[in-house]
Write a protein that holds these residues in place. Structure first.
Motif, short mmCIF file in Angstrom:
data_model
loop_
_atom_site.label_atom_id
_atom_site.label_comp_id
_atom_site.label_asym_id
_atom_site.label_seq_id
_atom_site.Cartn_x
_atom_site.Cartn_y
_atom_site.Cartn_z
N ALA A 83 0.84 -1.21 0.00
CA ALA A 83 0.00 0.00 0.00
C ALA A 83 0.88 1.26 0.00
CB ALA A 83 -0.92 -0.01 1.21
N TYR A 84 1.99 1.19 0.73
CA TYR A 84 2.92 2.34 0.78
C TYR A 84 3.54 2.59 -0.60
CZ TYR A 84 7.06 5.02 2.38
OH TYR A 84 8.04 5.96 2.58
N GLU A 85 3.97 1.52 -1.25
CA GLU A 85 4.57 1.69 -2.58
C GLU A 85 3.52 2.11 -3.61
OE1 GLU A 85 7.72 2.08 -3.13
OE2 GLU A 85 8.11 1.63 -1.04
N ASN A 86 2.28 1.65 -3.42
CA ASN A 86 1.20 2.14 -4.30
C ASN A 86 0.98 3.64 -4.10
OD1 ASN A 86 0.71 -0.31 -5.45
ND2 ASN A 86 -1.01 -0.84 -4.10
N ALA A 87 1.14 4.08 -2.85
CA ALA A 87 0.98 5.52 -2.56
C ALA A 87 2.07 6.31 -3.29
CB ALA A 87 1.06 5.76 -1.06
N ARG A 88 3.27 5.77 -3.31
CA ARG A 88 4.36 6.44 -4.03
C ARG A 88 4.00 6.56 -5.51
NH1 ARG A 88 9.38 6.49 -1.95
NH2 ARG A 88 9.27 4.42 -1.02
N GLU A 89 3.41 5.50 -6.03
CA GLU A 89 3.02 5.49 -7.43
C GLU A 89 1.94 6.55 -7.71
OE1 GLU A 89 4.34 4.17 -9.87
OE2 GLU A 89 2.79 4.08 -11.43
N LYS A 90 1.01 6.70 -6.77
CA LYS A 90 -0.05 7.72 -6.92
C LYS A 90 0.57 9.11 -6.95
CE LYS A 90 -4.08 5.56 -6.83
NZ LYS A 90 -4.69 4.85 -5.72
N VAL A 91 1.54 9.34 -6.07
CA VAL A 91 2.20 10.65 -6.03
C VAL A 91 2.94 10.89 -7.35
CG1 VAL A 91 4.00 12.04 -4.92
CG2 VAL A 91 2.47 10.65 -3.51
N TYR A 135 3.96 5.42 7.10
CA TYR A 135 3.24 4.78 5.98
C TYR A 135 1.73 4.93 6.07
CZ TYR A 135 3.28 0.95 9.39
OH TYR A 135 3.16 0.22 10.54
N PRO A 136 1.12 4.92 7.27
CA PRO A 136 -0.34 5.15 7.26
C PRO A 136 -0.70 6.51 6.67
CG PRO A 136 0.36 4.24 9.37
CD PRO A 136 1.61 4.65 8.64
N ALA A 137 0.12 7.52 6.96
CA ALA A 137 -0.16 8.86 6.41
C ALA A 137 0.10 8.89 4.91
CB ALA A 137 0.68 9.90 7.13
N ALA A 138 1.12 8.17 4.45
CA ALA A 138 1.38 8.13 3.00
C ALA A 138 0.19 7.50 2.28
CB ALA A 138 2.66 7.33 2.72
N ILE A 139 -0.36 6.45 2.89
CA ILE A 139 -1.52 5.77 2.30
C ILE A 139 -2.73 6.71 2.30
CG2 ILE A 139 -3.11 3.81 2.67
CD1 ILE A 139 -0.49 2.31 3.80
N GLY A 140 -2.88 7.47 3.39
CA GLY A 140 -3.95 8.47 3.45
C GLY A 140 -3.74 9.57 2.42
N LEU A 141 -2.49 9.96 2.21
CA LEU A 141 -2.20 11.00 1.22
C LEU A 141 -2.61 10.53 -0.18
CD1 LEU A 141 -0.96 13.61 0.11
CD2 LEU A 141 1.29 12.51 0.20
N ALA A 142 -2.30 9.28 -0.49
CA ALA A 142 -2.67 8.75 -1.82
C ALA A 142 -4.17 8.86 -2.01
CB ALA A 142 -2.20 7.31 -1.94
N CYS A 143 -4.90 8.59 -0.94
CA CYS A 143 -6.35 8.65 -1.02
C CYS A 143 -6.81 10.10 -1.23
CB CYS A 143 -6.87 8.09 0.30
SG CYS A 143 -8.59 7.87 0.28
N ALA A 144 -6.12 11.05 -0.57
CA ALA A 144 -6.45 12.47 -0.75
C ALA A 144 -6.20 12.90 -2.20
CB ALA A 144 -5.62 13.32 0.21
#
Ligand code: PMP
Length: 405
Positions: free
Chosen positions: A67-75, A279-288
């Motif tokens: 989920a963390y690496e997916n968040a990086r991908e979203k960014v 990482y929980p915040a990174a995952i939340g950021l991806a959602c934002a």
């Protein structure tokens, strides 16, 4: 675009009241409110799959890491760069700028070298460079601003010299709202082979940011200013720089091999992510970021433009109210002062009416010094605000004035 009632319903806090009055939240420049989907995403991490990232072989760690690496991908997609190696998670804009100031200083800066900033900068884009200059014997050069709060480009061109090592400027001023002419700033620096860092803390949430088109060398922003959680931020850097720069923190995860004699570092982007990341915040950021994309960044820009025009019209019609920052190109932020009324008094009385504004220097003391003032009242608007709320603010300001006659 969703209608405004639907948008507001996405943000639970917007339906609360303050001192018995409906909350009117005009402090989005300081931090934005969070849609339910972001709250749910963070909650879900802790409820269902919390495990430290990149460390375990177990199920939960794998899930969190993915989920963390997916968040990086979203960014990566959101700011448009082709390389995931160029996306570093940090604690926020402040963390990102401090990191680059340290690493860049260690790697490239010699006594007498110069760093160019603008007079509009937030303390987060002044103090880290000052600290680095003190360590390395380098010098800060400052692009002046005119009375409208715009940087004077001709003066910038004059500051660029063979001693300049880096230019670091905001995308938009948090204190005045001015949008800086990044195209001109970056192309002039690049024609002298000078890299540019953009402090995007007040840019990312107001429109489309495309780092490849912008061609900046570094870009920093904070999750909490774009409807994401606190404690997470991003540092984008061109791979060639990140490859050459030393890490700004040492610890777990950023290493390849450690002995007491010598340590070798992990590959990008992990070389710059020491210790347990948020990482929980990174995952939340991806959602934002998904949420913002769902509303549409062009829609956000248009709506905020409309709100800014309306607020400027309403506020400039108030006798004795002076707006600071009158550039044609602004984000939806209005800084003002009312004759003979201290900004704290204005802010405190508006607060009692349920209106949240920011007062003071906005962590940009040099801007206040430039105008010879102690501070301003700042209303920073965003797409979930309404014209009706602006009317309540304008009426509220009239009431404040009536209390001081
Ligand atoms: N730069 C600018 C232009 C800002 O507005 C802010 C936050 N007010 C920062 C940097 C620092 O952001 P953070 O506190 O999230 O690190």
């Amino acid at each position: 675009m969703k209608d405004i009632a639907e948008i507001r319903a996405d943000f639970p806090i917007l339906s609360r009241s303050v001192y018995g009055k409906p909350l009117i939240y005009f402090d989005n420049g300081a931090t934005t409110q969070k849609p339910q989907c972001v709250l749910d995403a963070v909650d879900e991490v802790y409820k269902s799959y919390n495990g430290n990232i990149h460390r375990g072989v177990h199920f939960l760690s794998d899930m969190s890491s993915e989920a963390y690496e997916n968040a990086r991908e979203k960014v990566r997609l959101f700011i448009n760069t082709s390389k995931r190696e160029e996306i570093i998670f940090t604690s926020g804009t402040t963390g990102s700028i401090n990191g680059i100031a340290f690493s860049f200083g260690e790697r490239y800066i010699k006594p007498g070298d110069e760093i160019i900033l603008s007079h509009l900068e937030h303390h987060a884009n002044i103090v880290p460079w000052q600290m680095m200059c003190e360590r390395k014997g380098a010098v800060l050069k400052v692009i002046p601003i005119n009375d409208r709060g715009e940087i004077i480009l001709e003066e910038y061109y004059k500051l660029l010299s063979s001693r300049t090592r880096l230019v670091s400027v905001a995308q938009a001023s948090n204190a005045l709202g001015t949008v800086l002419p990044l195209k001109e700033i970056i192309s002039a620096a690049h024609s002298a082979n000078i890299p540019v860092l953009i402090d995007g803390a007040q840019g990312i949430q107001h429109g489309i940011v495309d780092v490849e088109a912008m061609d900046c060398d570094f870009y920093a922003f904070s999750g909490h200013k774009i409807y994401g959680p606190n404690g997470i931020g991003v540092l984008y850097g061109k791979e060639k720089w990140l490859y050459e720069l030393p890490p700004f923190q040492g610890g777990g995860d950023m290493v390849d091999k450690v002995t007491f004699e010598k340590t070798t570092y992990n590959d990008l982007p992990f070389k710059f992510e020491a210790g347990t990341m948020n990482y929980p915040a990174a995952i939340g950021l991806a959602c934002a970021l998904d949420y913002v994309s769902g509303i549409g960044r062009e829609n956000i820009e248009l709506r905020e433009k409309e709100l800014l025009s309306y607020a400027t019209l309403r506020l400039s019609g108030i006798n004795g109210l002076k707006i600071y920052g009158t550039s044609e190109r602004k984000i939806s932020t209005i800084s003002f002062h009312i004759d003979n009324i201290h900004q704290y008094d204005t802010g405190m009385i508006l607060d009692k009416m349920g209106i949240a504004v920011r007062t003071g220097t906005h962590c940009a003391q040099p801007v206040m010094d430039r105008y010879g003032i102690e501070g301003t009242v700042r209303a920073s608007l965003c797409f979930y605000n309404t014209k009706e709320e602006i009317d309540v603010l304008a009426d509220g300001i009239e009431k404040v004035k009536s209390m001081f006659v």
